[in-house]
Scaffold this motif. Structure first.
Motif, short mmCIF file in Angstrom:
data_model
loop_
_atom_site.label_atom_id
_atom_site.label_comp_id
_atom_site.label_asym_id
_atom_site.label_seq_id
_atom_site.Cartn_x
_atom_site.Cartn_y
_atom_site.Cartn_z
N GLN A 154 39.83 50.15 40.55
CA GLN A 154 39.61 48.85 40.45
C GLN A 154 38.74 48.08 41.69
O GLN A 154 39.31 48.76 42.82
N GLU A 156 36.38 44.96 43.40
CA GLU A 156 35.81 43.40 43.51
C GLU A 156 34.34 43.99 43.68
O GLU A 156 33.74 44.06 44.65
N LYS A 192 36.85 41.35 39.56
CA LYS A 192 37.42 42.45 39.87
C LYS A 192 37.73 43.45 38.56
O LYS A 192 37.84 42.72 37.57
#
Length: 811
Positions: A154, A156, A192
């Motif tokens: 993940q 952002e 995200k």
RNA sequence: GCGGAUGUGGUGGAAUGGUAGACACGCUAGCCUUAGGAGCUAGUGGGGGAAACCCCGUGAAGGUUCAAGUCCUUUCAUCCGCACCA
């Protein structure tokens, strides 16, 4: 003939389709006693518009190859399925207020009906549907393996955001700053996102192309898309701050007169001087509000601003002002460049705009200055300068790629749920394998939310769950996978579609892989094809699939344009509907026409007239076959009809068999059809036909019509099957043996010899195939017409090509 | 700008360095028929000729070769993909 049956496609096509279905004729068997062939076509997205004639071109071509191989006794896998997750269905569901599941099953049923009406020999028992929980269970399972290995993560990031569809997009889905599907100008949004590390495979995605057979245009597009370049990183120090640039031309370092950073570069704020601060901030703000479209406008004047700081050129010790400008991209390389205005057009334009120094270092590819490097050519200087930088600890060789990691999150309902939960204590926790699939909950509204969250976020009893690790309260991930997920591995599931223990049995994978030939549209070259190669390579690294590349060979059919030569589109109204063609001309005519249109990989426009011509051809085939079958039925078979006439017919038959066989293997379908037409023209010529229907030629008529039907079978399966049964055969023509041509019959006794004088054609002679060079020369000289030209001078040279030509050089 | 592909009749296209235009569409003329999206015959690159036959012709210009649509060099055009990627 009174009992002659007219050719009516509608009478025979549905009938045989049903029989093939009932007798499971095209089932592939998972045994290894026979050699296998795995033919793959891109499975369609079952849109509400139904099948496109472009699908028909692709599917028919490989159907012909599959049938041809099956007739030769190979074990053939030719599967079909549906890539059914995606936004059009979701949008349809929103608009008509029906569940996407229902819209999908309706569309799938329609596609199946259309595909079956074409007589394609798919193994329907193996059909897959990416939206089936038993299918996407394994899509999720593969995702979890990627997660385990750190290849799913993940981040952002400023993603491409489509404000119309309210979803994040992969770079591949943005074309000229617009969303390729809806045309909306794409914005940047910080979110995200789940990412897949396709960049970890960048080198192998290029390198391994050497081990497979892809068309040039496909391979080169993939190479360009990955965009590997080699060069060097060079460290500069600005007010104690290290700024690293990437360049493919370290040899031009002596000519670097300033540095440019992307406005988003992290060092900008630190190095900017007080005097320049206001200007820099203004520029940074201005570039941030620019859309991608604005930034990509052609011939846009160069803009930028000086930070007030200086760096030093390590080779010349000259002061280099440090600028920021939006022509330097934050996302590529290090987001900073050394500008060499003398040897780079963009840097030159910038230098001229802002009156910066331009210093020439290379002339005719040779370094003109800079002490130690003077006199070296460009490639020598690249190596030498990089070495010096390495020795001084301020530079190193470096490789860069245009390829970005794959943004794998979508904020939508109609996709595979990403199988993780978020726990306040344990963070991101994968859903255990034995709890897969994480299925989509039934909901009433599918609209995306204004916040950019998936509609799944609004379903509290689905979102709220317990953490598999600590048992405490946790929330499900609400993003879903992009529509490219299911299609990245579907060809593996065909191999073992009903397995509920593993995604496919390793033994079966070993038997069926690689895919021998994969055909699909050019538009999937940089998206689907690259993604699926990436997933497959990952599975290979995990020891889950047997080869390093999934597809041994990749081809791409040319687009079928509308009759007006433009791309087919609903708004223009030039779309050809396969259903109406089948209704009017039959599936066999549609199939054969699409093969006859032109070279398989070239684009070509639809033509009703030519379709009609192919249909006429099929009528002629039918009528001829009726005559020959009637002769076979009514006549006593007379032994020994091996006369001149029979030999000439057999020769033609075997020449055509040879041509058809090789044209199918090399995918020259258009010339295969031509060969069949020539053969029919020969058989239906008044002289040949009148002989063939005579009782004494019944045996010849019989073997001729049998060969004809067999060689037509891959292309026009319904007509061939019908005629095969009229011939009194009980089994299917599609599993009857492919007729091998007899090499003896393909040879001629007599050949045409062309005679040239000084390279110009002067005569055509028919001579025995085994005539010696001397005999050929003699015969050529003896020709009256040739003799006239020979008399004009002296023969200084005679070239003889056996069985081909004689060329006299006369001076 | 980079990468790839392609340039051949009125049209789609065919030609292992060896007869350019196969096959098909369209067109022309004729025939036939319960007039059709049917069938049959002949013709159909350009120019000359009554004909035999001759000349020219594969985007353009050079070159290699006995021989080039095909191989090489240069160039032009079109299509596709990527594109301020350093």
């Amino acid at each position: 003939m009174a009992d002659m049956k007219p050719y009516k496609p509608s009478d025979i096509e549905a009938k045989w389709q049903q029989t093939w279905d009932e007798t499971k004729l095209y089932r592939a068997v998972d045994d290894d006693s026979r050699q296998k062939y795995y033919y793959l076509v891109e499975f369609p997205y079952p849109s509400g518009d139904g099948l496109h004639v472009g699908h028909v071109r692709s599917y028919t071509a490989l159907d012909i190859m599959a049938r041809h191989k099956r007739m030769q006794g190979f074990n053939v896998l030719y599967p079909m399925g549906f890539d059914a997750f995606g936004l059009p269905t979701e949008n349809y569901a929103i608009k008509h207020k029906i569940a996407p599941q229902l819209a999908t099953s309706k569309n799938v049923a329609n596609f199946e009906r259309q595909l079956k009406a074409l007589g394609l020999s798919f193994d329907w028992y193996r059909a897959v549907n990416t939206t089936d929980p038993e299918y996407y269970r394994w899509t999720q399972w593969i995702f979890l393996r990627l997660l385990e290995k750190g290849l799913a993560y993940q981040d952002e990031i400023a993603i491409n955001w489509c404000p119309f569809e309210k979803t994040g997009l992969a770079n591949e889905e943005v074309v000229n700053g617009r969303h390729e599907r809806c045309g909306t100008v794409v914005e940047k949004k910080l979110l995200k996102q789940w990412m897949l590390k396709i960049t970890a495979y960048a080198d192998r995605l290029i390198e391994d192309l050497k081990t497979v057979d892809y068309s040039d245009r496909i391979a080169s597009q993939q190479v360009n898309w990955v965009g590997r370049s080699e060069g060097a990183e060079i460290d500069f120090t600005v007010d104690g701050e290290k700024i690293t640039v990437y360049t493919t031309r370290p040899d031009t370092l002596p000519g670097a007169t300033f540095l440019v950073l992307a406005p988003e570069h992290k060092a900008v704020a630190k190095i900017t001087t007080k005097e320049q601060q206001a200007k820099v901030e203004e520029y940074v703000t201005a570039t941030q509000s620019e859309t991608e479209v604005g930034r990509q406008e052609a011939d846009r004047p160069k803009t930028g601003v000086w930070t007030g700081a200086y760096a030093k050129n390590p080779l010349t010790d000259e002061k280099m002002p440090v600028w920021i400008a939006d022509y330097v991209l934050a996302g590529y390389g290090t987001g900073a460049i050394m500008a060499v205005p003398a040897h780079d057009d963009r840097d030159e334009a910038f230098a001229k705009e802002f009156d910066l120094p331009i210093k020439v270092v290379l002339e005719d590819d040779v370094v003109m200055m800079a002490g130690d490097f003077k006199g070296m050519n460009s490639s020598e200087a690249k190596v030498a300068i990089t070495k010096k930088l390495e020795a001084d600890g301020i530079g190193r060789k470096a490789v860069n790629y245009k390829l970005r990691d794959w943004i794998f999150s979508r904020q939508h309902y109609w996709g595979e749920p990403i199988p993780v939960v978020h726990c306040a204590k344990d963070g991101v926790v994968p859903v255990p394998d034995d709890q897969l699939p994480v299925t989509l909950p039934k909901v009433e509204f599918y609209e995306p939310t204004e916040t950019g969250e998936s509609p799944l976020a609004a379903i509290a009893d689905w979102v709220n769950t317990t953490c598999p690790k600590c048992g405490g309260p946790a929330k499900r991930e609400t993003d879903t996978m992009p529509n490219w997920a299911g299609s990245s591995w579907y060809f593996l599931r065909y191999i073992d579609p009903h397995n509920n223990k593993v995604f496919a049995d390793p033994e079966k994978l070993k038997y069926w892989l690689q895919v021998d030939l994969y055909n699909g549209g050019m538009e999937h070259t940089t998206l689907h094809l690259l993604y699926s190669r990436f997933w497959y390579k990952f599975l290979y690294d995990e020891g889950l699939v047997p080869t390093s590349e999934p597809y041994a060979k990749r081809r791409s059919h040319g687009m079928i344009l509308g009759p007006d030569g433009r791309k087919m589109s609903k708004s223009i109204g030039n779309v050809i509907n396969p259903d109406s063609v089948v209704e009017r001309y039959g599936a066999d005519a549609l199939r054969l026409y699409e093969m006859f249109m032109g070279p398989f990989e070239d684009q070509t426009a639809w033509s009703d007239e030519r379709l009609n011509g192919v249909s006429r051809f099929l009528y002629r085939v039918w009528m001829l076959a009726q005559d020959l079958i009637a002769n076979d039925r009514q006549s006593e078979v007379v032994a020994g009809d091996a006369g001149e006439f029979a030999l000439s017919v057999d020769r033609q038959t075997h020449k055509t068999l040879k041509k058809v066989h090789h044209d199918i293997e090399s995918m020259h379908f258009n010339t295969m059809v031509s060969a069949l037409m020539e053969y029919i023209n020969f058989l239906t010529s008044a002289k040949t036909r009148s002989e063939l229907v005579k009782p004494e030629n019944a045996d010849l008529a019989r073997r001729t019509v049998r060969s004809l039907v067999l060689m037509l079978a891959p292309s026009v399966p319904h007509m061939a099957e019908e005629l095969w049964h009229q011939l009194g055969e009980a089994g299917s023509v599609h599993v009857a043996g492919w007729p091998k041509y007899d090499p003896e019959l393909v040879k001629d006794d007599l050949v045409e010899i062309i005679v040239q004088v000084n390279g110009k054609l002067r005569a055509n002679l028919v001579l025995p195939v085994d005539a010696t060079n001397d005999e050929l020369t003699e015969a050529a000289q003896a020709d009256e017409h040739v003799a006239k030209y020979l008399a004009k001078g002296e023969v200084v040279k005679t070239i003889v090509v056996p069985r081909k030509l004689v060329n006299f050089v006369v001076k």
